[in-house]
Motif scaffolding. Structure first.
Motif, short mmCIF file in Angstrom:
data_model
loop_
_atom_site.label_atom_id
_atom_site.label_comp_id
_atom_site.label_asym_id
_atom_site.label_seq_id
_atom_site.Cartn_x
_atom_site.Cartn_y
_atom_site.Cartn_z
N CYS A 1 -23.10 15.25 -25.35
CA CYS A 1 -22.63 16.62 -25.12
C CYS A 1 -21.11 16.60 -24.94
O CYS A 1 -20.52 15.56 -24.69
CB CYS A 1 -23.33 17.22 -23.90
SG CYS A 1 -22.71 16.60 -22.33
N PRO A 2 -20.46 17.76 -25.07
CA PRO A 2 -19.00 17.76 -24.97
C PRO A 2 -18.50 17.61 -23.55
O PRO A 2 -17.32 17.37 -23.32
CB PRO A 2 -18.60 19.12 -25.55
CG PRO A 2 -19.80 19.98 -25.37
CD PRO A 2 -20.99 19.09 -25.45
N GLY A 3 -19.39 17.77 -22.56
CA GLY A 3 -18.95 17.73 -21.17
C GLY A 3 -18.36 19.08 -20.76
O GLY A 3 -17.96 19.89 -21.60
N CYS A 4 -18.39 19.35 -19.47
CA CYS A 4 -17.84 20.62 -18.96
C CYS A 4 -17.62 20.45 -17.47
O CYS A 4 -17.63 19.34 -16.96
CB CYS A 4 -18.81 21.76 -19.27
SG CYS A 4 -20.34 21.62 -18.34
N ARG A 52 -19.49 20.73 -15.11
CA ARG A 52 -20.61 20.13 -14.38
C ARG A 52 -20.50 18.62 -14.30
O ARG A 52 -21.29 17.98 -13.63
CB ARG A 52 -21.93 20.49 -15.08
CG ARG A 52 -22.33 21.93 -14.89
CD ARG A 52 -23.59 22.22 -15.66
NE ARG A 52 -24.16 23.46 -15.19
CZ ARG A 52 -25.03 23.56 -14.18
NH1 ARG A 52 -25.45 22.50 -13.57
NH2 ARG A 52 -25.48 24.73 -13.80
N THR A 53 -19.59 18.07 -15.08
CA THR A 53 -19.43 16.61 -15.03
C THR A 53 -18.05 16.31 -14.44
O THR A 53 -17.04 16.67 -15.01
CB THR A 53 -19.49 16.00 -16.44
OG1 THR A 53 -18.62 16.75 -17.26
CG2 THR A 53 -20.86 16.01 -17.00
N GLY A 55 -24.53 14.85 -20.25
CA GLY A 55 -23.76 14.87 -19.01
C GLY A 55 -24.48 15.44 -17.80
O GLY A 55 -24.07 15.18 -16.67
N CYS A 56 -25.53 16.22 -17.98
CA CYS A 56 -26.23 16.78 -16.81
C CYS A 56 -27.59 17.33 -17.25
O CYS A 56 -27.95 17.24 -18.42
CB CYS A 56 -25.38 17.87 -16.14
SG CYS A 56 -25.49 19.47 -16.96
N VAL A 92 -28.63 20.35 -17.57
CA VAL A 92 -28.73 21.65 -18.25
C VAL A 92 -29.33 21.48 -19.65
O VAL A 92 -30.33 22.10 -20.00
CB VAL A 92 -27.35 22.34 -18.33
CG1 VAL A 92 -27.41 23.56 -19.25
CG2 VAL A 92 -26.90 22.78 -16.94
N GLY A 136 -29.50 18.11 -20.91
CA GLY A 136 -29.79 16.68 -20.99
C GLY A 136 -31.23 16.34 -21.34
O GLY A 136 -31.49 15.72 -22.38
FE1 SF4 Z 1 -21.95 20.51 -19.53
FE2 SF4 Z 1 -24.32 19.58 -18.87
FE3 SF4 Z 1 -24.01 20.90 -21.20
FE4 SF4 Z 1 -23.01 18.47 -20.92
S1 SF4 Z 1 -25.21 19.00 -20.87
S2 SF4 Z 1 -21.95 20.24 -21.74
S3 SF4 Z 1 -22.40 18.45 -18.79
S4 SF4 Z 1 -23.79 21.72 -19.13
#
Ligand code: SF4
Length: 405
Positions: A302-305, A307-308, A347-348, A350, A352
């Motif tokens: 994932c691109p990350g945001c 939440r990471t 990354g989380c 949501v 994942g």
């Molecule tokens: Fe952000 Fe979680 Fe989506 Fe990754 S999976 S982009 S950390 S919300």
């Protein structure tokens, strides 16, 4: 014509055998690259050819610009074979190719293909003679040639003639259109001359490289319509870094989607000290992304945001991808089909677990405020929950176990 959702059928081209690698016909689109070492420097050239081949380059082109380079070619080929790199070498000739091939028969024999630039084989009456000399050499040594036109070294006499004709007709074509026509004609007329000289159709490949994306698409679309020779695609002087990658990918993707192109080279201007194998990686990723070939397992990340808060998942995704790339030459032999693997590093929670379930093996690392546990999914089912400071190492071990199992 719905070529936005699916590629058009591949254009029918005459297959050419380049040192055991088939280019054109029904063969998959071949990845090739070019060294930037002085070919007379045998150690450096062998090392770079080996690195390019190991990275996945199925054909490697080397510059043959003078006697010392031509004399080095058979030794380079021998050394590569001894190291287990049976990669076809293509000689890139300009100006004096006819002389170098005549004076160095061992070089002519060691090469799997000769690249001739019709704009750089001599002037006026000498041009055809010297072009024919190279073609005769190819016939004698049973080698194919690539007639590689480049607009930076376009046959100026042909261009002037077409410009004059355009003027006489009252300028029905723009200057750019005349230039593109000259590029296409240079390739086609040279191919015709090669055939008249006695070179078989299955020994001829064509390329017509320009540096602007829209021109490249127009030139190759036209060339593809007007002949059935196998086509080598490449955007010349594509540029450095992301600019070069984006420009090459945009141009080549549109042509490949239309079924045009039998082999590709991504010409990237390397950063000083940069890794030459990057061009192979980009070529493979382009073909794989478009669904034409499968070279490596896919690592979805994932691109990350917000939440990471840590970079653990990006580092893990990068590490997994690097490990897979490094191990592929061995794993491909040991575990057929390993390139079909899909790994997810998220990354989380949501997205994942959802993304991980669609992968063969996937992990959802703990995001901000989540419990410090990382669920791992194998074949769509939750297989483990990793905890502790070494989640990344644990997951890497699980990926290796999965492949070996
Ligand atoms: Fe952000 Fe979680 Fe989506 Fe990754 S999976 S982009 S950390 S919300």
């Amino acid at each position: 014509m719905d070529y936005l959702s699916a590629p058009l059928p591949r254009r029918r081209s005459v297959a050419v055998n380049v040192g055991g690698v088939t280019v054109g016909g029904d063969a998959p689109v071949v990845v090739q690259s070019m060294t930037n070492t002085d070919t007379a420097d045998i150690d450096a050239t062998v090392a770079q050819c080996a690195a390019l081949h190991k990275a996945g380059s199925e054909v490697v082109r080397i510059t043959v610009d003078r006697d010392e380079s031509a004399a080095a070619v058979p030794r380079i080929r021998e050394r590569l074979l001894r190291l287990g790199h049976d990669v076809p070498l293509v000689g890139d000739f300009h100006y004096i190719g006819h002389k170098l091939l005549a004076d160095h028969p061992a070089c002519a024999e060691a090469l799997a293909k000769y690249r001739i630039n019709p704009g750089n084989v001599g002037f006026r009456d000498k041009r055809d003679r010297q072009f024919i000399d190279i073609v005769e050499m190819a016939i004698r040594h049973d080698k194919p040639v690539r007639i590689g036109v480049n607009w930076g070294s376009l046959d100026q006499e042909l261009l002037t003639r077409l410009m004059d004709e355009n003027q006489k007709k009252g300028f029905p074509m723009s200057a750019d259109e005349v230039t593109r026509e000259a590029i296409v004609q240079s390739a086609l007329l040279s191919a015709e001359l090669a055939e008249q000289t006695g070179l078989a159709r299955d020994k001829i490949l064509l390329s017509a490289k320009v540096s602007r994306v829209q021109d490249l698409i127009a030139v190759y679309t036209d060339l593809a319509d007007r002949c059935d020779h196998a086509l080598h695609l490449g955007l010349t002087e594509a540029g450095m870094g992301s600019k070069g990658i984006v420009a090459s990918s945009a141009a080549l993707a549109i042509l490949l989607q239309q079924g045009i192109g039998d082999t590709i080279r991504i010409s990237l201007t390397p950063e000083p000290g940069g890794d030459r194998t990057r061009e192979v990686q980009v070529a493979q990723e382009l073909l794989q992304t478009m669904g034409f070939r499968q070279f490596l397992p896919v690592v979805a990340a994932c691109p990350g945001c917000g939440r990471t808060t840590s970079t653990v998942f990006q580092e893990l995704a990068r590490k997994i991808e690097d490990d897979l790339r490094r191990n592929m030459p061995v794993w491909r032999e040991k575990y057929p089909g390993v390139e079909e693997l899909k790994v997810a590093v998220m990354g989380c929670i949501v997205n994942g677990p959802g993304e991980s379930k669609h992968a063969d093996i996937g992990i959802s690392l703990p995001g901000t405020g989540e419990s410090p546990a990382a669920p791992v999914f194998v074949d769509g089912r939750k297989a483990a929950t990793l905890r502790g400071d070494d989640i990344a190492a644990q997951f890497e071990a699980m990926v290796t176990d999965y492949i070996e199992a």
